[in-house]
Write a protein that holds these residues in place. Sequence first.
Motif, mmCIF file in Angstrom:
data_model
loop_
_atom_site.group_PDB
_atom_site.id
_atom_site.type_symbol
_atom_site.label_atom_id
_atom_site.label_comp_id
_atom_site.label_asym_id
_atom_site.label_seq_id
_atom_site.Cartn_x
_atom_site.Cartn_y
_atom_site.Cartn_z
ATOM 1 N N UNK A 184 -23.563 73.898 -16.053
ATOM 2 C CA UNK A 184 -24.417 74.300 -15.170
ATOM 3 C C UNK A 184 -24.547 75.680 -14.369
ATOM 4 N N UNK A 185 -25.711 76.714 -15.065
ATOM 5 C CA UNK A 185 -26.097 77.704 -14.330
ATOM 6 C C UNK A 185 -25.709 78.083 -12.728
ATOM 7 N N UNK A 186 -26.663 76.753 -12.506
ATOM 8 C CA UNK A 186 -26.481 76.363 -10.729
ATOM 9 C C UNK A 186 -25.188 76.374 -10.140
ATOM 10 N N UNK A 187 -24.415 75.859 -10.664
ATOM 11 C CA UNK A 187 -23.591 75.098 -9.871
ATOM 12 C C UNK A 187 -22.385 76.361 -10.146
ATOM 13 N N UNK A 189 -23.895 79.757 -10.141
ATOM 14 C CA UNK A 189 -24.182 80.400 -9.554
ATOM 15 C C UNK A 189 -23.685 79.891 -7.872
ATOM 16 N N UNK A 190 -23.780 79.108 -7.285
ATOM 17 C CA UNK A 190 -23.569 78.695 -6.427
ATOM 18 C C UNK A 190 -21.805 78.512 -5.843
ATOM 19 N N UNK A 192 -20.117 81.467 -5.577
ATOM 20 C CA UNK A 192 -20.572 83.084 -5.133
ATOM 21 C C UNK A 192 -21.476 82.629 -3.905
ATOM 22 N N UNK A 193 -22.095 81.775 -3.283
ATOM 23 C CA UNK A 193 -22.699 81.860 -1.665
ATOM 24 C C UNK A 193 -22.171 82.834 -0.965
ATOM 25 N N UNK A 195 -21.517 85.711 -1.894
ATOM 26 C CA UNK A 195 -21.829 87.028 -1.891
ATOM 27 C C UNK A 195 -23.373 87.438 -1.609
ATOM 28 N N UNK A 196 -23.886 86.447 -2.211
ATOM 29 C CA UNK A 196 -25.202 85.930 -1.478
ATOM 30 C C UNK A 196 -25.606 86.203 -0.485
ATOM 31 N N UNK A 197 -24.849 85.269 -0.111
ATOM 32 C CA UNK A 197 -25.401 85.985 1.763
ATOM 33 C C UNK A 197 -25.377 87.391 2.415
ATOM 34 N N UNK A 199 -25.391 89.394 -0.096
ATOM 35 C CA UNK A 199 -26.261 90.900 -0.194
ATOM 36 C C UNK A 199 -27.418 90.916 1.162
ATOM 37 N N UNK A 200 -27.669 89.374 1.411
ATOM 38 C CA UNK A 200 -29.000 89.344 2.001
ATOM 39 C C UNK A 200 -29.115 90.226 2.952
ATOM 40 N N UNK B 50 -29.739 69.328 -3.817
ATOM 41 C CA UNK B 50 -29.471 70.446 -3.336
ATOM 42 C C UNK B 50 -31.168 71.112 -2.844
ATOM 43 N N UNK B 152 -32.746 77.071 -10.373
ATOM 44 C CA UNK B 152 -31.719 77.743 -10.600
ATOM 45 C C UNK B 152 -32.018 79.620 -9.366
#
Lengths: 212, 469
Positions: A184-187, A189-190, A192-193, A195-197, A199-200, B50, B152
């Motif tokens: 599952x893509x979402x799993x 990506x999550x 890398x939480x 990294x996303x934070x 970036x923001x 989620x 996503x």
Amino acid sequence: MDKFQTFTGIVCPLDRSNVDTDAIIPKQFLKSIKRTGFGPNLFDEWRYLDHGEPGMDNSARPTNPDFVLNDPRYAGASILLTRENFGCGSSREHAPWALEDYGFKVIIAPSYADIFFNNSFKNGLLPIVLNAATVDRLFEQANGSHALELTIDLEVQQIRVGEAAPIGFDVDAFRKHCLLEGLDDIGLTLQHVDDIRAYEERRQQQAPWLFD
Amino acid sequence: MKAKTLYDKLWESHVVREEPDGTALLYIDRHLVHEVTSPQAFEGLRLANRPVWRASANLATADHNVPTTDRSKGIADPVSRIQVETLDQNCADFRILEFGMNDPRQGIVHVMGPEQGATLPGMTVVCGDSHTSTHGAFGALAHGIGTSEVEHVLATQCLIQKKSKSMLVVVDGPAGPGVTAKDIVLAVIGRIGTAGGTGYAIEFSGQAIRDLSIEGRMTVCNMAIEAGARAGFVAVDDKTIEYVKGRPFAPSAQHWDQAVAYWQTLHSDDGAEFDEVVVIPAAQILPQVTWGTSPEMVSPVSDKVPDPRDEADPVKADGMRRALSYMGLEAGTPITQIRLDKVFIGSCTNSRIEDLRAAAAIARGRKVAESVKQALVVPGSGLVKAQAEQEGLHKVFIDAGFEWREPGCSMCLAMNADRLEPGERCASTSNRNFEGRQGKGGRTHLVSPAMAAAAAIAGHFVDIRDLQA
């Protein structure tokens, strides 16, 4: 998503280029709020002689005997063989949902539209790109009196038929990995939480108006 | 420092992380949501428990299913109604701002977003709709996504992407009389084909593009997807900044100058290299009409329906024969002799105020031909409708015999009650002439708003240049 496993299936030859997503699943069926149940309306306008609407008993509708999906030779097909630019048009993921719900696991074509190509992988449907000459040859074989059966082996990236030399195909390594593992893509990506934070935070410094 | 394309700049400023094979996690600044491609995504969030990552980055409206007639009684079709109500409920549950069906700001998502200033230069913009490329008109990286990606983005504010190749399409020199943004983009598609842009992000440039208004640039970028490119965009200039200024979602006064300074860097550098460059002299582009079942099957209005026997490629010739048979057209028929049953002016391609003004300029003081059964004008949003009514355009249309409707996608894809019957032929300002697009068996010819209005008046296609002369 289920793991993609090696299988042997019948090839249904749809000899048209530029098959668009409106043809794959017409708009009236997009009103559903579910992901499943689109199979009976796959290629609805080509497959049936009447006008289809959601909620109809599809088994009672008149079918078009000239459309390849209705040819008894290809009953139970799980591999769709088609031409250039398959899946062009709208971004509707209902198109891969309908193909999959019908029973297709693999599509073979010389090229695809980008969004459709991408949507297919998200649903465990493998779109294989082969050169036009190989696709021509498969069409000849699939159009014979007996259905053509192919074995699709994603692990080694091969299409096998009888004793003939296997046909190799390319696939993006990351997408292959996701299909084989049913990821599952979402799993992913999550994971890398952080990294996303980060970036923001950076972005908010550089472009604060985006966070007004 | 290496000269960069606009695409390089937009891409690099949004990469959260990148794998060695080039697979990147790309940050999404704006996510637009509508009722058709989102319900399964929200359902997925619920099933996995989620949350939405950043609710304020999302903006929703109902457009595909909504009726364009009186809405006071709600939606008659129960299936459509459930889908629109599901969007309302999902937006309420996940605290996403939505312009509901009866909000004056409701409209086609690609008209509504820019009009609100929700699309800004330099942003990444996505939506579960292929015509999201529209927003590239602002120097944004914008493209359509499927429902899995909608989920996503809702969950992570990111997409997993690989960088596309870059293509520069230069429409060189000034456009001729009667030639609009729609004619330009149809001519580009006719030239490169519906798969010509597959795998590319297209930057549109050249004088004919720079001369266009922002509305016109949206029309061009909107149809980048019909050339196979997920994204199409135009560099930022003063017109872009002027358009954005003062809109509800535009940067606050505190950040405005900083934003403008950044936006002014959003163009390809001198000497930037593209993977492909296509140059089309604008002077060669005439008003366009599609004659087939793919947007690349297009000719100047002054031409004849082409003959498949003149096509050397047998697969293409076969496609042409199939298209002419579906369209009920004979090769060699002058385009201006094709008679219409219906006319549709609307869609995310051509329903903005400028489009309605262009159509009204033709309709003013004239009457829709008796042979035309229905001529619809469907504004792109409630605000476009209000603006048009303030200018009196609705009276011009109604006096001429057009129907003046409520905003939505309408007959572009016929998910609501507006559609063609089998065999009916329509001059349409929309973006797709696929088989069955506007209704099973319906025959669609894509044209500009002025050409559609002129066809409604004459009952057949006319060369707009003759009317304007």
